[in-house]
Design an enzyme around this catalytic site. Structure first.
Site: not given
Ligand code: PRP
Length: 211
Positions: A108, A104, A204
């Site tokens: 944005t 994500r 994390d």
């Molecule tokens: C987090 C989480 C989801 C997403 C949820 O991942 O694990 O995949 O964000 O957010 P959203 O519903 O607003 O799209 P992140 O992008 O932080 O990556 P990571 O799992 O590698 O930490």
């Protein structure tokens, strides 16, 4: 098309969720508790999988048993979804596993895809998506559209720990057919699109910060 949300009410889930939310829980314990929640959620989420009768010979006689009619496809969303993968493979040892990577964007909050490793065709397969956090819903919507491109039909099962109302609404507006199994439906998103009260960043807290 509908998005059904099942908040799984179970004392063991509630007990683990408290440690998962706590900011001082060390990463090793966080992973253990997350996996425990995953096991319980996946057991509930797979209750409706179709089974067929088979004959089985016990040491004493022949009787009828049941076995899964087909094997699901499990799709963890990288990275945080990996925290549910062992639980899913324990319960569904013959399931195929596909991988979706989405990060994500911190500014944005839009999903930035980086991995798409799915079985060639998902036609006729029950797909189970694993992602602990359903925040804005953007990552899950992106994932579901990739699954539909590969021919997924019927209701996609989603297993998460926390869901935000804003994310559920986005998925409904996308016209997706989903059954979401979650440990809790939290209050809201904050200005950074983090789930509140939440648990922080599930990626994390399992693997450390990538930056
Ligand atoms: C987090 C989480 C989801 C997403 C949820 O991942 O694990 O995949 O964000 O957010 P959203 O519903 O607003 O799209 P992140 O992008 O932080 O990556 P990571 O799992 O590698 O930490």
């Amino acid at each position: 098309m509908s998005v059904a949300v099942h908040v799984v009410d179970h004392p063991l889930i509630a007990d683990s969720l408290t440690r998962v939310r706590a900011k001082d829980t060390p990463n090793a314990l966080f992973r253990q508790e997350l996996e425990r929640i995953g096991t319980l959620l996946i057991a509930e989420a797979t209750k409706g999988l179709p089974t067929g009768s088979v004959s089985v010979e016990t040491p004493l006689t022949t009787t009828l048993g049941r076995q899964l009619s087909s094997q699901p496809v499990v799709v963890p969303v990288l990275r945080a979804g990996l925290g549910f993968l062992h639980a899913a493979q324990d319960l569904l040892p013959n399931a195929d596993v596909g991988f979706i990577g989405v990060a994500r964007d911190e500014e944005t909050h839009q999903p930035k895809p980086y991995v798409n490793k799915l079985p060639e065709s998902l036609a006729g397969r029950q797909v189970i998506v694993l992602d602990p956090m359903l925040a804005t819903g953007g990552s899950l919507a992106h994932t579901c559209h990739l699954l539909l491109e590969r021919g997924a039909t019927g209701t996609i099962i989603v297993v998460c720990v926390l869901a935000a109302p804003e994310g559920i609404e986005l998925l409904r507006n996308e016209g997706l057919e989903l059954a979401v199994y979650t440990a809790a439906l939290d209050e809201r998103l904050n200005e950074q699109a983090f789930i509140v009260p939440g648990l922080g960043d599930a990626g994390d807290r399992q693997f450390g910060s990538p930056a």
